[in-house]
Design a protein around this motif. Structure first.
Motif, PDB file in Angstrom:
ATOM      1  N   LYS A  25     -73.115   8.215 -96.998  1.00 20.34           N
ATOM      2  CA  LYS A  25     -73.097   6.750 -97.026  1.00 20.34           C
ATOM      3  C   LYS A  25     -73.830   6.155 -98.232  1.00 20.34           C
ATOM      4  O   LYS A  25     -73.352   5.202 -98.828  1.00 20.34           O
ATOM      5  N   LEU A  26     -74.975   6.676 -98.599  1.00 21.15           N
ATOM      6  CA  LEU A  26     -75.739   6.104 -99.711  1.00 21.15           C
ATOM      7  C   LEU A  26     -75.007   6.230-101.043  1.00 21.15           C
ATOM      8  O   LEU A  26     -74.811   5.229-101.721  1.00 21.15           O
ATOM      9  N   PRO A  27     -74.556   7.420-101.434  1.00 21.56           N
ATOM     10  CA  PRO A  27     -73.817   7.493-102.703  1.00 21.56           C
ATOM     11  C   PRO A  27     -72.544   6.643-102.677  1.00 21.56           C
ATOM     12  O   PRO A  27     -72.211   6.005-103.678  1.00 21.56           O
ATOM     13  N   ALA A  29     -72.046   3.884-101.058  1.00 17.81           N
ATOM     14  CA  ALA A  29     -72.439   2.481-101.184  1.00 17.81           C
ATOM     15  C   ALA A  29     -72.776   2.122-102.628  1.00 17.81           C
ATOM     16  O   ALA A  29     -72.680   0.973-103.027  1.00 17.81           O
ATOM     17  N   ARG A  30     -73.152   3.124-103.412  1.00 16.28           N
ATOM     18  CA  ARG A  30     -73.488   2.900-104.826  1.00 16.28           C
ATOM     19  C   ARG A  30     -72.320   3.197-105.756  1.00 16.28           C
ATOM     20  O   ARG A  30     -72.483   3.265-106.969  1.00 16.28           O
ATOM     21  N   GLY A  31     -71.125   3.436-105.168  1.00 16.75           N
ATOM     22  CA  GLY A  31     -69.928   3.643-105.972  1.00 16.75           C
ATOM     23  C   GLY A  31     -69.638   5.072-106.363  1.00 16.75           C
ATOM     24  O   GLY A  31     -68.701   5.331-107.104  1.00 16.75           O
ATOM     25  N   CYS A  32     -70.410   6.031-105.879  1.00 17.89           N
ATOM     26  CA  CYS A  32     -70.167   7.441-106.179  1.00 17.89           C
ATOM     27  C   CYS A  32     -69.023   7.929-105.293  1.00 17.89           C
ATOM     28  O   CYS A  32     -69.080   7.801-104.074  1.00 17.89           O
TER      29      CYS A  32
END
Length: 53
Positions: A25-27, A29-32
């Motif tokens: 989820k974190l990557p 959310a940052r566009g990764c």
């Protein structure tokens, strides 16, 4: 909500996630756009059992 169990507050929220889904989820959310691929060779069991191998 009641008093935290053993005095430990819940910081992740009431939702339940598989660790690989939560980790992705974190990557995302940052566009990764890379995929998180779970290690299915670990099987099931307690982390302490896996660590003792």
């Amino acid at each position: 909500m009641g008093v935290p169990l053993f005095g430990v507050p819940e910081v992740a929220g009431p939702e339940e996630y598989r660790l690989d889904d939560l980790t992705a989820k974190l990557p995302a959310a940052r566009g990764c756009l890379r995929d998180v691929i779970p290690n299915t060779h670990l099987g099931h069991g307690a982390f302490s059992e896996w660590l003792a191998r």
